[in-house]
Design a protein around this motif. Structure first.
Motif, PDB file in Angstrom:
ATOM      1  N   ASN A  59       0.855  -1.189   0.000  1.00 17.47           N
ATOM      2  CA  ASN A  59       0.000   0.000   0.000  1.00 17.47           C
ATOM      3  C   ASN A  59       0.883   1.228   0.000  1.00 17.47           C
ATOM      4  O   ASN A  59       1.850   1.309   0.760  1.00 17.47           O
ATOM      5  N   CYS A  60       0.553   2.169  -0.850  1.00 14.60           N
ATOM      6  CA  CYS A  60       1.332   3.405  -0.906  1.00 14.60           C
ATOM      7  C   CYS A  60       0.389   4.597  -0.784  1.00 14.60           C
ATOM      8  O   CYS A  60      -0.821   4.462  -0.911  1.00 14.60           O
ATOM      9  N   ASN A  61       0.969   5.743  -0.504  1.00 12.88           N
ATOM     10  CA  ASN A  61       0.172   6.960  -0.538  1.00 12.88           C
ATOM     11  C   ASN A  61      -0.352   7.130  -1.954  1.00 12.88           C
ATOM     12  O   ASN A  61       0.232   6.620  -2.909  1.00 12.88           O
ATOM     13  N   THR A  62      -1.450   7.840  -2.110  1.00 11.81           N
ATOM     14  CA  THR A  62      -2.020   8.053  -3.436  1.00 11.81           C
ATOM     15  C   THR A  62      -0.995   8.728  -4.337  1.00 11.81           C
ATOM     16  O   THR A  62      -0.453   9.782  -3.991  1.00 11.81           O
ATOM     17  N   ASN A  64      -0.369  10.252  -8.114  1.00 10.93           N
ATOM     18  CA  ASN A  64      -0.945  10.699  -9.372  1.00 10.93           C
ATOM     19  C   ASN A  64      -0.037  10.221 -10.497  1.00 10.93           C
ATOM     20  O   ASN A  64       1.139  10.590 -10.562  1.00 10.93           O
ATOM     21  N   SER A  88      -6.098   1.427  -8.275  1.00  5.82           N
ATOM     22  CA  SER A  88      -6.145   2.883  -8.297  1.00  5.82           C
ATOM     23  C   SER A  88      -6.719   3.420  -6.991  1.00  5.82           C
ATOM     24  O   SER A  88      -6.431   4.541  -6.591  1.00  5.82           O
ATOM     25  N   ASN A  89      -7.519   2.589  -6.329  1.00  2.00           N
ATOM     26  CA  ASN A  89      -8.071   2.923  -5.025  1.00  2.00           C
ATOM     27  C   ASN A  89      -7.995   1.659  -4.182  1.00  2.00           C
ATOM     28  O   ASN A  89      -8.595   0.644  -4.551  1.00  2.00           O
ATOM     29  N   ARG A  90      -7.285   1.692  -3.072  1.00  2.00           N
ATOM     30  CA  ARG A  90      -7.054   0.456  -2.306  1.00  2.00           C
ATOM     31  C   ARG A  90      -8.349  -0.168  -1.795  1.00  2.00           C
ATOM     32  O   ARG A  90      -8.382  -1.343  -1.472  1.00  2.00           O
ATOM     33  N   THR A 134      -4.532   7.291 -10.786  1.00  2.00           N
ATOM     34  CA  THR A 134      -3.856   7.177  -9.488  1.00  2.00           C
ATOM     35  C   THR A 134      -3.517   5.719  -9.202  1.00  2.00           C
ATOM     36  O   THR A 134      -4.148   4.799  -9.728  1.00  2.00           O
ATOM     37  N   GLU A 136      -2.739   3.365  -5.613  1.00  2.00           N
ATOM     38  CA  GLU A 136      -2.668   3.293  -4.150  1.00  2.00           C
ATOM     39  C   GLU A 136      -2.139   1.944  -3.667  1.00  2.00           C
ATOM     40  O   GLU A 136      -1.897   1.782  -2.477  1.00  2.00           O
ATOM     41  N   GLU A 137      -2.006   0.969  -4.581  1.00  2.00           N
ATOM     42  CA  GLU A 137      -1.478  -0.340  -4.207  1.00  2.00           C
ATOM     43  C   GLU A 137      -0.783  -0.947  -5.413  1.00  2.00           C
ATOM     44  O   GLU A 137      -1.241  -0.796  -6.545  1.00  2.00           O
TER      45      GLU A 137
END
Length: 161
Positions: A59-62, A64, A88-90, A134, A136-137
């Motif tokens: 998991n990473c910070n969002t 772009n 794109s969204n965890r 984006t 996020e993972e």
């Protein structure tokens, strides 16, 4: 842009192994940082008890990624086929995945965003491919419908324009 650059200071607990045991299977994956600072994803895929996959994710910070068009992997494998997986969204129930073939030499693998198709539990979904907005993972999965040992060494994961 670098998504993850493995080195001797990297922390293995930044990555989470998820095997088919979550569904009753018997596969056994492991992730660690070796003495040279590479991320090592290795283990055994078992087909017992309807199993058949092992995965590791971060998991990473969002991030772009709209200015980029592909992901570049700096890896060495074992000749097996793996999946690169991103979300794109965890909180999405599905991932975007693309297959790549590994070999026994260090090299790079470029995976265009447009080649990353939505999947859930091994099934293709009737949704558009990754739009490249984006991340996020990010992660890797092996599940080739056969019992096998595996080992994937990861040096760096980058975004390429």
């Amino acid at each position: 842009m670098t998504l993850y650059d493995f080195n001797t200071d990297s922390k293995a607990n930044d990555w989470l192994v998820v095997d088919d045991v979550v569904m009753g299977g018997r596969s056994d994956g492991n992730f660690y940082i070796d003495e040279d600072g590479y991320g090592i994803f290795e283990g055994e895929v078992s087909l017992e008890n309807n199993g058949g996959f092992s995965s590791v994710r971060h998991n990473c910070n969002t991030i772009n990624v709209s200015d980029y068009s592909k992901i570049r992997l700096h890896i060495r494998g074992d000749g097996s086929t793996y999946q690169l997986r991103i979300k794109s969204n965890r909180s999405d129930y599905y991932s975007y995945a693309a297959y790549f073939q590994s070999d026994n030499n260090w090299g790079t693998v470029d995976i265009p965003f447009r080649a990353m198709a939505p999947v859930f539990r091994g099934r293709d979904l009737d949704l558009p491919n990754f739009k490249g907005e984006t991340i996020e993972e990010i992660g890797f999965l092996i599940g080739n419908k056969k019992a096998q040992s595996f080992k994937l060494q990861i040096d760096k994961i980058e975004l390429i324009k």
